[in-house]
Write a protein that holds these residues in place. Sequence first.
Motif, PDB file in Angstrom:
ATOM      1  N   LEU A 298       7.599  -2.053   7.651  1.00 36.16           N
ATOM      2  CA  LEU A 298       6.718  -0.897   7.667  1.00 36.16           C
ATOM      3  C   LEU A 298       6.958  -0.031   8.899  1.00 36.16           C
ATOM      4  N   SER A 330      -3.128  -0.307  10.131  1.00 35.84           N
ATOM      5  CA  SER A 330      -2.330  -0.075   8.927  1.00 35.84           C
ATOM      6  C   SER A 330      -2.889   1.091   8.107  1.00 35.84           C
ATOM      7  N   LEU A 365       5.640   3.548   0.440  1.00 39.89           N
ATOM      8  CA  LEU A 365       4.893   3.226   1.659  1.00 39.89           C
ATOM      9  C   LEU A 365       3.494   2.726   1.327  1.00 39.89           C
ATOM     10  N   ASP A 368       3.758  -0.870   0.257  1.00 42.95           N
ATOM     11  CA  ASP A 368       4.022  -1.765   1.390  1.00 42.95           C
ATOM     12  C   ASP A 368       2.769  -1.986   2.232  1.00 42.95           C
ATOM     13  N   VAL A 369       2.034  -0.879   2.491  1.00 47.10           N
ATOM     14  CA  VAL A 369       0.828  -1.004   3.299  1.00 47.10           C
ATOM     15  C   VAL A 369      -0.223  -1.830   2.566  1.00 47.10           C
TER      16      VAL A 369
END
Length: 378
Positions: A298, A330, A365, A368-369
């Motif tokens: 990340l 995050s 993204l 992933d987060v």
Amino acid sequence: MEPKDQQLTVALRIRPLSDTEQEEGASVIAHKVGDQMVVLMDPGEDPEDTLRAHRSREKTFIFDTVFDQHASQGDVYRATTQRLVDGVVSGYNATVFAYGPSGAGKTHTMLGMDAEPGIYLQTLADLFRAIERTRGSVDSSVSMSYLEIYNEVIRDLLNPSSGLLELREDARGSIQIAGITEVSTSNAQEIMQLLTRGNRQRTQEPTAANRTSSRSHATQNRGKRMQEGAHINRSLLALGNCINALSERGGGRTQYVNFRDSKLTRLLKVKRNLLTMSCHLDQDTDVISDLRRQIEHLKSKIERQEHRRSEAGIPDARVAMPAQDPEEDSRLQMDETRGQLVGTFQEPPEVARSPVELEDTNMELHADVSQHLLAIAE
């Protein structure tokens, strides 16, 4: 009750009078009162004896469970042992043993007869059923050994010709019996056949209490038998001391348990399942490593995004924020990335990437987060 919740349970079983005792006119002096109390009468008490007039004729004892002479083998098994089976399948150690003098009914309780199977067979039947239920998720193997500790001497009942065996302690402190036979088995009947075969190899000698008794401290023992009885009593005393110490530990007191006083107690010493704990630690380590990889991935994506924005001449609109916890950090990173992408759309066409590419990056993204946040929550 979970196996870990209670370290020790002690039950008492009152056997019926034998034929010989009935012929001699003996009477029952042990009486069950409720589920946990036993009252013991003094058969030699003479109510006319003035010297003993103030002495109580009753002694009361409390156990976790009490069975009278009418209790069935199934009653004894269900109240003492059945609940341990699931714990064994889950990785807990368990020990069940019968304790008492010759003629008390230990062999009957543990082995039983075809019409009244004892604790052995009932436990094995439930154990194999439990293994079958977990077959899809757990790999299990069952093996057995059968040994005798008599007069502080260990014999392999499945292979008597192997001679006398010794206890060994490995590097981790676990007690092993060097050279003991270990037989893999797949069903309860195979184990019962092995137990029956091994039972014939036990050290037995007729005593006044039991024609097929193992040699012990029974009545009318003389000479060699009396010396052997002294050794056995020493082992039983060591066992009793360990039981008392474990019981007091269960009550909150820290007490030293001297398992080393006899081979029997050394063998019964139960240690934590280090292998199971190692598996859990390995799993935790894998989760941590995977989480770290996700964080680095990340961070790398964010750095590449910032680099692209810098090359395109997009001003840095971030505001300095105090340190956040990982979940909040995050979330802020995701919001920041979303803001950067919106800013990119507002730039002149020569510095903006295609909307499809930006949307793909945003979705990647975001995924992933989200995965990162779920890992943190886990």
